[in-house]
Design a protein around this motif. Structure first.
Motif, mmCIF file in Angstrom:
data_model
loop_
_atom_site.group_PDB
_atom_site.id
_atom_site.type_symbol
_atom_site.label_atom_id
_atom_site.label_comp_id
_atom_site.label_asym_id
_atom_site.label_seq_id
_atom_site.Cartn_x
_atom_site.Cartn_y
_atom_site.Cartn_z
ATOM 1 N N ARG A 29 -6.836 -0.537 5.047
ATOM 2 C CA ARG A 29 -7.732 -1.544 4.673
ATOM 3 C C ARG A 29 -9.422 -0.462 4.769
ATOM 4 O O ARG A 29 -9.952 -1.161 4.102
ATOM 5 N N CYS A 30 -9.341 -0.538 6.255
ATOM 6 C CA CYS A 30 -10.715 0.040 7.003
ATOM 7 C C CYS A 30 -9.991 1.211 7.487
ATOM 8 O O CYS A 30 -8.747 1.700 7.796
ATOM 9 N N THR A 64 -7.458 4.333 10.796
ATOM 10 C CA THR A 64 -7.841 3.057 9.989
ATOM 11 C C THR A 64 -6.478 2.495 10.683
ATOM 12 O O THR A 64 -6.135 2.767 11.414
ATOM 13 N N ASP A 66 -6.131 -1.952 9.520
ATOM 14 C CA ASP A 66 -5.624 -2.866 8.445
ATOM 15 C C ASP A 66 -6.296 -4.110 8.873
ATOM 16 O O ASP A 66 -6.416 -5.276 7.667
ATOM 17 N N GLU A 67 -7.139 -3.709 9.515
ATOM 18 C CA GLU A 67 -8.094 -4.732 10.252
ATOM 19 C C GLU A 67 -8.804 -5.260 10.380
ATOM 20 O O GLU A 67 -9.422 -3.107 10.573
ATOM 21 N N LEU A 68 -10.266 -5.380 9.956
ATOM 22 C CA LEU A 68 -11.656 -5.512 10.340
ATOM 23 C C LEU A 68 -12.251 -5.552 11.711
ATOM 24 O O LEU A 68 -12.376 -6.284 11.642
ATOM 25 N N HIS A 77 -15.559 1.412 7.384
ATOM 26 C CA HIS A 77 -15.540 1.185 6.038
ATOM 27 C C HIS A 77 -14.082 0.532 5.034
ATOM 28 O O HIS A 77 -13.058 1.300 5.342
ATOM 29 N N GLU A 78 -14.317 -0.510 4.752
ATOM 30 C CA GLU A 78 -13.972 -1.086 4.107
ATOM 31 C C GLU A 78 -13.483 -1.035 3.084
ATOM 32 O O GLU A 78 -13.593 -0.466 1.871
ATOM 33 N N GLY A 80 -10.177 -1.161 1.027
ATOM 34 C CA GLY A 80 -9.852 -2.140 -0.565
ATOM 35 C C GLY A 80 -8.566 -2.051 -1.146
ATOM 36 O O GLY A 80 -7.829 -1.439 -0.543
#
Length: 85
Positions: A29-30, A64, A66-68, A77-78, A80
């Motif tokens: 995700r991120c 990377t 999956d959590e911000l 950077h997200e 998505g």
């Protein structure tokens, strides 16, 4: 002991020699681009632990997760629903 300090905040991240290598993973995700101080000093693995992530396959020092996680040690950077995610 090597330390990365990001200015002007003064936040520091210390490299630990006993930290196991993180598993390479596909983009989540991120996407995190570590600050050059982190890359040059070496505590990229510690940053991966901090963001609950790991290195991107073929991504050099990019990480990377999956959590911000907001961190002074990397630009985030997200991604998505990008086609490669």
């Amino acid at each position: 002991m090597r330390r990365a300090t990001v200015l002007p905040s003064g936040a520091s991240l210390v490299e630990r020699r006993d930290l196991p290598a993180s598993d390479v993973r596909p983009v989540g995700r991120c996407l995190y681009v570590p600050d050059s101080a982190v890359v040059h000093a070496g505590p990229v693995g510690e940053l991966a632990l901090e963001i609950a992530g790991g290195p991107v396959e073929g991504g050099g020092s990019r990480l990377t997760s999956d959590e911000l996680h907001r961190t002074p040690f990397a630009a985030v950077h997200e991604v998505g629903d990008a086609p490669w995610a």
